[in-house]
Scaffold this active site. Structure first.
Site, PDB file in Angstrom:
ATOM      1  NE  ARG A   1      -4.377  -1.612   1.147  1.00  0.00           N
ATOM      2  CZ  ARG A   1      -5.577  -1.708   1.681  1.00  0.00           C
ATOM      3  NH1 ARG A   1      -5.835  -1.114   2.830  1.00  0.00           N
ATOM      4  NH2 ARG A   1      -6.533  -2.382   1.079  1.00  0.00           N
TER       5      ARG A   1
ATOM      6  CD  GLN B   1      -3.012   5.728  -3.733  1.00  0.00           C
ATOM      7  OE1 GLN B   1      -3.445   6.480  -4.602  1.00  0.00           O
ATOM      8  NE2 GLN B   1      -2.830   6.125  -2.490  1.00  0.00           N
TER       9      GLN B   1
ATOM     10  CG  ASP C   1      -4.799  -1.951  -3.332  1.00  0.00           C
ATOM     11  OD1 ASP C   1      -5.141  -3.142  -3.230  1.00  0.00           O
ATOM     12  OD2 ASP C   1      -4.747  -1.171  -2.356  1.00  0.00           O
TER      13      ASP C   1
ATOM     14  CB  SER D   1      -8.152  -0.369  -3.165  1.00  0.00           C
ATOM     15  OG  SER D   1      -7.318  -0.243  -2.025  1.00  0.00           O
TER      16      SER D   1
ATOM     17  CE1 TYR E   1      -4.337  -4.648   3.679  1.00  0.00           C
ATOM     18  CE2 TYR E   1      -1.985  -4.208   3.880  1.00  0.00           C
ATOM     19  CZ  TYR E   1      -3.089  -4.536   3.104  1.00  0.00           C
ATOM     20  OH  TYR E   1      -2.936  -4.753   1.764  1.00  0.00           O
TER      21      TYR E   1
END
Length: 390
Positions: free
Chosen positions: A128, A133, A136, A139, A236
């Site tokens: 992360r 991003q 990911d 997500s 997390y």
């Protein structure tokens, strides 16, 4: 360079790992893209659309996997003990397998990848960091899951969500509690607010408070010293102490009795989902209330939830759908396919049109499970030892 996109064969999976848009871009990078016939049907993408984008349509799994250099999948391939087709046996030595591989829940597959000299990339382990991003998958897929959780819950809920003022009287707005303010939880908050509900949310991470409140939700949590250290460097949630869990459980027990709907989203990488809602909490809710457990496939946040079922307990419905992102297969496939495209693009030489993986890159080292016949990811040392020291 051949890039293969096989049809997904695991139960409850409707997504596909490429779209016509990503196929065009992969071809521009220099890949010859082969898509198995029917791969996109459940995502509303016919073979003709893939073919129009420049892909070759292959008739079966064997021809799709044959001579592939890279394989894009949604879920891990089947092995001999799991289905009629042994997909692992079709993957050649040195092939790069890029998918959501569930390494924590099926560590035995790491040995199989290593023995087959497969370079296995588990996309759900993507670090992360800012530049990752767009790669990911957690997500992108959790965002859709959070939205769908509210829609599924609203469908089962026997009343309206927003306040309605009519000549016959006023309908009170639904009260929704979202447990876990990660990507899925935040989208659930936003969706429930759009539908007109009064929304509260809880999370062990104090940092989530501002995000929840920015979406119009009320933040509910035990605010103590442990809460200030409840987030890992990777963003997390950490496993909390038994004492903290007891405090949080008491607070939630008081809050949950007032709710019409609860959506649970809490997951801890590499561990079973934490229990957030007990039998007693369910029984404290009003008849007609609804709970949606997005963690049901990882053990569940709700003691009464069952994978793939809608359980009714003393008037309360507990929803435990399989593969919630797959319930929005068209959009989920589009986002997932773009994640994979964004991952592979930096490793293709634009001039020579050749693949040159930078193994020192965090986005590679963070997700690469096996290489050159060995299990190499540091999170799986026990699996590494079981492979004869590889």
């Amino acid at each position: 360079m051949k890039l293969a996109v096989p049809k997904e064969r695991r139960a409850h999976e409707k997504r596909v790992a490429a779209t016509p848009d990503t196929v065009k871009k992969l071809i521009q990078l220099g890949f010859d893209v082969s898509v198995e016939t029917g791969a996109g049907v459940q995502s509303s993408i016919p073979d003709a659309d893939f073919e129009a984008a420049g892909a070759s349509i292959t008739p079966d799994a064997a021809s799709t996997y044959k001579d592939a250099n890279v394989i894009f999948k949604v879920q891990r391939p089947l092995h001999a003990a799991e289905g009629d087709i042994d997909e692992i046996a079709l993957i050649g030595s040195g092939v790069k397998l890029v998918a959501s591989l569930s390494p924590y829940t099926d560590t035995g597959m790491l040995d199989i990848y290593a023995k087959g000299n497969i370079e296995a990339y588990a996309m759900e382990l993507m670090p992360r960091i800012t530049r990752a991003q767009s790669m990911d998958i957690l997500s992108s897929q959790s965002n859709l899951a959070g939205y769908r959780a509210v829609i599924d819950g609203a469908y089962e809920y026997g009343r309206a969500f927003p306040m309605m003022m009519t000549a016959a009287g006023t309908v009170a707005p639904a009260k929704v509690l979202v447990m876990g303010a990660g990507v899925a939880g935040l989208q659930a908050i936003a969706t429930a607010k759009r539908l007109g509900a009064i929304v509260s949310a809880t999370d062990v991470r104090l940092a989530a408070k501002e995000q929840v409140e920015s979406l119009g939700g009320k933040f509910v949590m035990v605010d103590d010293e442990e809460a200030k250290e409840a987030e890992t460097a990777g963003g997390y949630a950490k496993e909390m102490s038994d004492e903290y869990k007891a405090k949080q459980a008491r607070l939630i027990a008081e809050t949950i009795t007032k709710q019409d709907m609860v959506i649970t989203t809490a997951l801890i990488p590499g561990r079973p989902a934490p229990v957030l809602v007990t039998d007693e909490m369910v029984e404290s809710m009003k008849p007609g209330s609804v709970i949606v457990d997005l963690a049901v496939e990882q053990g569940g946040n709700v003691t009464l939830s069952k994978p793939g079922e809608i359980v009714e307990h003393k008037g309360v419905k507990i929803i435990g759908h399989y593969n919630v992102p797959g319930r929005l297969a068209t959009d989920a496939s589009a986002l997932y396919a773009k994640n994979l495209l964004n991952f592979i693009t930096p490793h293709v030489d634009g001039e020579s049109k050749t693949l040159n993986i930078n193994y020192e890159d965090e986005t590679v080292s963070g997700i690469l499970l096996t290489r050159d016949g060995s299990i190499i990811h540091p999170n799986f040392t026990s699996a590494k030892d079981s492979n004869g020291g590889k």
